[in-house]
Design a protein around this motif. Structure first.
Motif, PDB file in Angstrom:
ATOM      1  N   ARG A 267      21.626 -24.137   0.159  1.00  0.00           N
ATOM      2  CA  ARG A 267      21.783 -22.880   0.887  1.00  0.00           C
ATOM      3  C   ARG A 267      20.792 -21.845   0.369  1.00  0.00           C
ATOM      4  O   ARG A 267      20.524 -21.769  -0.827  1.00  0.00           O
ATOM      5  N   LEU A 268      20.271 -21.062   1.284  1.00  0.00           N
ATOM      6  CA  LEU A 268      19.410 -19.947   0.940  1.00  0.00           C
ATOM      7  C   LEU A 268      20.268 -18.702   0.813  1.00  0.00           C
ATOM      8  O   LEU A 268      20.964 -18.332   1.756  1.00  0.00           O
ATOM      9  N   ALA A 269      20.252 -18.079  -0.363  1.00  0.00           N
ATOM     10  CA  ALA A 269      21.131 -16.942  -0.604  1.00  0.00           C
ATOM     11  C   ALA A 269      20.782 -15.750   0.271  1.00  0.00           C
ATOM     12  O   ALA A 269      21.661 -15.003   0.707  1.00  0.00           O
ATOM     13  N   VAL A 270      19.504 -15.578   0.542  1.00  0.00           N
ATOM     14  CA  VAL A 270      19.031 -14.389   1.260  1.00  0.00           C
ATOM     15  C   VAL A 270      19.258 -14.552   2.762  1.00  0.00           C
ATOM     16  O   VAL A 270      18.906 -15.585   3.338  1.00  0.00           O
ATOM     17  N   PRO A 271      19.836 -13.568   3.426  1.00  0.00           N
ATOM     18  CA  PRO A 271      20.059 -13.667   4.874  1.00  0.00           C
ATOM     19  C   PRO A 271      18.749 -13.819   5.636  1.00  0.00           C
ATOM     20  O   PRO A 271      17.688 -13.356   5.185  1.00  0.00           O
ATOM     21  N   GLU A 272      18.813 -14.442   6.783  1.00  0.00           N
ATOM     22  CA  GLU A 272      17.622 -14.657   7.604  1.00  0.00           C
ATOM     23  C   GLU A 272      16.945 -13.330   7.927  1.00  0.00           C
ATOM     24  O   GLU A 272      17.590 -12.345   8.290  1.00  0.00           O
ATOM     25  N   GLY A 273      15.632 -13.310   7.774  1.00  0.00           N
ATOM     26  CA  GLY A 273      14.862 -12.121   8.093  1.00  0.00           C
ATOM     27  C   GLY A 273      14.762 -11.102   6.981  1.00  0.00           C
ATOM     28  O   GLY A 273      14.104 -10.068   7.145  1.00  0.00           O
ATOM     29  N   ARG A 274      15.392 -11.356   5.836  1.00  0.00           N
ATOM     30  CA  ARG A 274      15.338 -10.418   4.716  1.00  0.00           C
ATOM     31  C   ARG A 274      14.370 -10.918   3.657  1.00  0.00           C
ATOM     32  O   ARG A 274      14.137 -12.115   3.513  1.00  0.00           O
ATOM     33  N   ASP A 275      13.798  -9.998   2.916  1.00  0.00           N
ATOM     34  CA  ASP A 275      12.802 -10.304   1.897  1.00  0.00           C
ATOM     35  C   ASP A 275      13.489 -10.517   0.551  1.00  0.00           C
ATOM     36  O   ASP A 275      14.179  -9.619   0.063  1.00  0.00           O
ATOM     37  N   PRO A 276      13.321 -11.683  -0.080  1.00  0.00           N
ATOM     38  CA  PRO A 276      13.981 -11.926  -1.367  1.00  0.00           C
ATOM     39  C   PRO A 276      13.620 -10.911  -2.446  1.00  0.00           C
ATOM     40  O   PRO A 276      14.420 -10.641  -3.335  1.00  0.00           O
ATOM     41  N   SER A 277      12.417 -10.329  -2.366  1.00  0.00           N
ATOM     42  CA  SER A 277      12.002  -9.388  -3.399  1.00  0.00           C
ATOM     43  C   SER A 277      12.701  -8.037  -3.290  1.00  0.00           C
ATOM     44  O   SER A 277      12.691  -7.263  -4.243  1.00  0.00           O
ATOM     45  N   SER A 278      13.316  -7.757  -2.151  1.00  0.00           N
ATOM     46  CA  SER A 278      13.991  -6.464  -1.985  1.00  0.00           C
ATOM     47  C   SER A 278      15.462  -6.590  -1.607  1.00  0.00           C
ATOM     48  O   SER A 278      16.190  -5.597  -1.616  1.00  0.00           O
ATOM     49  N   TRP A 279      15.930  -7.804  -1.289  1.00  0.00           N
ATOM     50  CA  TRP A 279      17.324  -7.994  -0.905  1.00  0.00           C
ATOM     51  C   TRP A 279      18.243  -7.753  -2.102  1.00  0.00           C
ATOM     52  O   TRP A 279      17.940  -8.152  -3.230  1.00  0.00           O
ATOM     53  N   ARG A 280      19.377  -7.100  -1.842  1.00  0.00           N
ATOM     54  CA  ARG A 280      20.384  -6.848  -2.864  1.00  0.00           C
ATOM     55  C   ARG A 280      21.705  -7.445  -2.407  1.00  0.00           C
ATOM     56  O   ARG A 280      22.260  -7.023  -1.391  1.00  0.00           O
ATOM     57  N   PRO A 281      22.248  -8.431  -3.100  1.00  0.00           N
ATOM     58  CA  PRO A 281      23.505  -9.052  -2.680  1.00  0.00           C
ATOM     59  C   PRO A 281      24.695  -8.127  -2.899  1.00  0.00           C
ATOM     60  O   PRO A 281      24.716  -7.341  -3.849  1.00  0.00           O
ATOM     61  N   GLY A 282      25.667  -8.234  -2.011  1.00  0.00           N
ATOM     62  CA  GLY A 282      26.925  -7.540  -2.206  1.00  0.00           C
ATOM     63  C   GLY A 282      27.841  -8.356  -3.100  1.00  0.00           C
ATOM     64  O   GLY A 282      27.510  -9.477  -3.503  1.00  0.00           O
ATOM     65  N   LEU A 283      29.015  -7.819  -3.389  1.00  0.00           N
ATOM     66  CA  LEU A 283      29.957  -8.499  -4.277  1.00  0.00           C
ATOM     67  C   LEU A 283      30.347  -9.866  -3.731  1.00  0.00           C
ATOM     68  O   LEU A 283      30.400 -10.859  -4.478  1.00  0.00           O
ATOM     69  N   SER A 284      30.607  -9.960  -2.426  1.00  0.00           N
ATOM     70  CA  SER A 284      31.014 -11.243  -1.852  1.00  0.00           C
ATOM     71  C   SER A 284      29.883 -12.263  -1.943  1.00  0.00           C
ATOM     72  O   SER A 284      30.128 -13.462  -2.162  1.00  0.00           O
ATOM     73  N   ASP A 285      28.624 -11.784  -1.773  1.00  0.00           N
ATOM     74  CA  ASP A 285      27.483 -12.679  -1.920  1.00  0.00           C
ATOM     75  C   ASP A 285      27.413 -13.239  -3.338  1.00  0.00           C
ATOM     76  O   ASP A 285      27.199 -14.440  -3.550  1.00  0.00           O
ATOM     77  N   ILE A 286      27.587 -12.372  -4.316  1.00  0.00           N
ATOM     78  CA  ILE A 286      27.493 -12.792  -5.717  1.00  0.00           C
ATOM     79  C   ILE A 286      28.597 -13.794  -6.056  1.00  0.00           C
ATOM     80  O   ILE A 286      28.369 -14.778  -6.766  1.00  0.00           O
ATOM     81  N   ILE A 287      29.793 -13.569  -5.530  1.00  0.00           N
ATOM     82  CA  ILE A 287      30.898 -14.498  -5.785  1.00  0.00           C
ATOM     83  C   ILE A 287      30.558 -15.883  -5.252  1.00  0.00           C
ATOM     84  O   ILE A 287      30.799 -16.903  -5.915  1.00  0.00           O
ATOM     85  N   GLU A 288      29.994 -15.947  -4.049  1.00  0.00           N
ATOM     86  CA  GLU A 288      29.614 -17.244  -3.489  1.00  0.00           C
ATOM     87  C   GLU A 288      28.497 -17.895  -4.301  1.00  0.00           C
ATOM     88  O   GLU A 288      28.514 -19.113  -4.540  1.00  0.00           O
ATOM     89  N   ILE A 289      27.537 -17.106  -4.720  1.00  0.00           N
ATOM     90  CA  ILE A 289      26.438 -17.645  -5.523  1.00  0.00           C
ATOM     91  C   ILE A 289      26.972 -18.188  -6.846  1.00  0.00           C
ATOM     92  O   ILE A 289      26.602 -19.282  -7.290  1.00  0.00           O
ATOM     93  N   GLN A 290      27.865 -17.441  -7.480  1.00  0.00           N
ATOM     94  CA  GLN A 290      28.428 -17.868  -8.764  1.00  0.00           C
ATOM     95  C   GLN A 290      29.194 -19.177  -8.651  1.00  0.00           C
ATOM     96  O   GLN A 290      29.301 -19.932  -9.624  1.00  0.00           O
ATOM     97  N   ALA A 291      29.735 -19.472  -7.473  1.00  0.00           N
ATOM     98  CA  ALA A 291      30.542 -20.675  -7.281  1.00  0.00           C
ATOM     99  C   ALA A 291      29.723 -21.930  -7.033  1.00  0.00           C
ATOM    100  O   ALA A 291      30.269 -23.030  -7.001  1.00  0.00           O
ATOM    101  N   ALA A 292      28.409 -21.789  -6.867  1.00  0.00           N
ATOM    102  CA  ALA A 292      27.567 -22.943  -6.567  1.00  0.00           C
ATOM    103  C   ALA A 292      27.507 -23.910  -7.745  1.00  0.00           C
ATOM    104  O   ALA A 292      27.683 -23.518  -8.905  1.00  0.00           O
ATOM    105  N   ASP A 293      27.252 -25.167  -7.437  1.00  0.00           N
ATOM    106  CA  ASP A 293      27.096 -26.172  -8.492  1.00  0.00           C
ATOM    107  C   ASP A 293      25.799 -25.978  -9.261  1.00  0.00           C
ATOM    108  O   ASP A 293      25.714 -26.306 -10.441  1.00  0.00           O
TER     109      ASP A 293
END
Length: 290
Positions: free
Chosen positions: A45-71
């Motif tokens: 999975r790509l953490a960054v939403p479609e059309g957003r720039d990884p260098s400027s994207w800031r995840p919200g709390l729910s995004d971080i929780i999902e990222i933390q749960a990854a293998d």
């Protein structure tokens, strides 16, 4: 979803709800490498939403929780995703693929600008798009393969790394053939191409033009000044420009090429397809400008 990333899913469901191991990547090249190296045995999975720039994207709390749960969490490093310095990511399940390549990092000037809803940010300190030097990209793929072998050995085919490295090397050879002698001056619409230039014989001067916008009079005046300073005969776009923009640049006598920086998925094809097309477009522009 773009055809280029049919196998690389945007984050949609909690990692713990999936049957296959879940890998979350902070940028498209890392997601592409992970997909190649796991051969579909893991859900990438790509953490960054479609059309957003990884260098400027800031995840919200729910995004971080999902990222933390990854293998496994796969980061490019080199300062690409600065939010990772503030988020509490599980160290045992996080791999920074550019770690150990610091001697090859390129220092950059500070350029502050905005990208719509992402707000203002700066390009400073270190150039981030390491994968545009395919030798560095190959080293990052090797780091990732080692991490996958430790974390998800059942999801890592033995020959996947060999095949990926072979594909990257073939493109690297194509890039090496672009320029035979002294570096060729090129002007880019945005500061993305430091590693591309260093690897393949281009002396890149970067502007700060918004992708998809037509340059105004002041920007064209600046471009003329940079042409006079550098002697550049080629202009490099990060995305296909509007006709009016292409015509304005052509009127100044510049040959033009489109080379997507690939932090996010290309409009068509995959990483290799887009890189190959970018090199071909660049080769044509360099030949035209001679």
């Amino acid at each position: 979803m773009r055809a280029a990333v049919a196998a690389v899913l945007l984050m949609a469901a909690p990692a713990w709800a999936q049957d296959r191991p879940v890998i979350v990547a902070d940028s498209y090249p890392m997601a592409y490498f992970a997909e190649r190296l796991t051969g579909g045995a893991a859900e990438v999975r790509l953490a960054v939403p479609e059309g957003r720039d990884p260098s400027s994207w800031r995840p919200g709390l729910s995004d971080i929780i999902e990222i933390q749960a990854a293998d496994l969490i796969v980061l490019n490093g080199a300062g690409l995703s600065d939010w990772t310095t503030r988020a509490a990511l599980p160290r045992a399940r996080t791999v920074e693929t550019a770690r150990g390549l610091e001697a090859a990092f390129i220092a950059t000037e500070t350029i502050t600008h905005s990208h719509g809803e992402e707000g203002s940010h700066s390009h400073e300190g270190v150039a981030t798009h390491t994968w545009l030097d395919l030798d560095l990209a190959a080293q990052q793929a090797e780091v990732l393969a080692t991490a996958l072998g430790r974390a998800l050995p059942e999801a890592t085919p033995d020959d996947a790394l060999t095949t990926l490295l072979s594909d990257l090397q073939a493109l690297d050879v194509q890039g090496d053939a672009l320029v035979a002698d002294m570096p060729v001056p090129v002007i880019a619409s945005h500061p993305r191409y430091e590693y591309l230039g260093q690897a393949y014989g281009l002396s890149v001067t970067s502007l700060d033009w918004e992708a998809g916008a037509t340059p105004d009079a002041a920007q064209l005046i600046e471009l003329r000044g940079r042409m006079a300073e550098t002697g550049a005969g080629v202009f490099l776009w990060e995305a296909a420009p509007p006709d009016a923009a292409r015509e304005a640049v052509a009127a100044l006598g510049l040959a033009q090429a489109v080379f997507p920086p690939l932090a996010m998925p290309p409009e068509q094809g995959d990483f290799l397809d887009a890189f190959r097309q970018g090199l071909s477009d660049l080769e044509t522009a360099l030949t035209t400008s001679e």
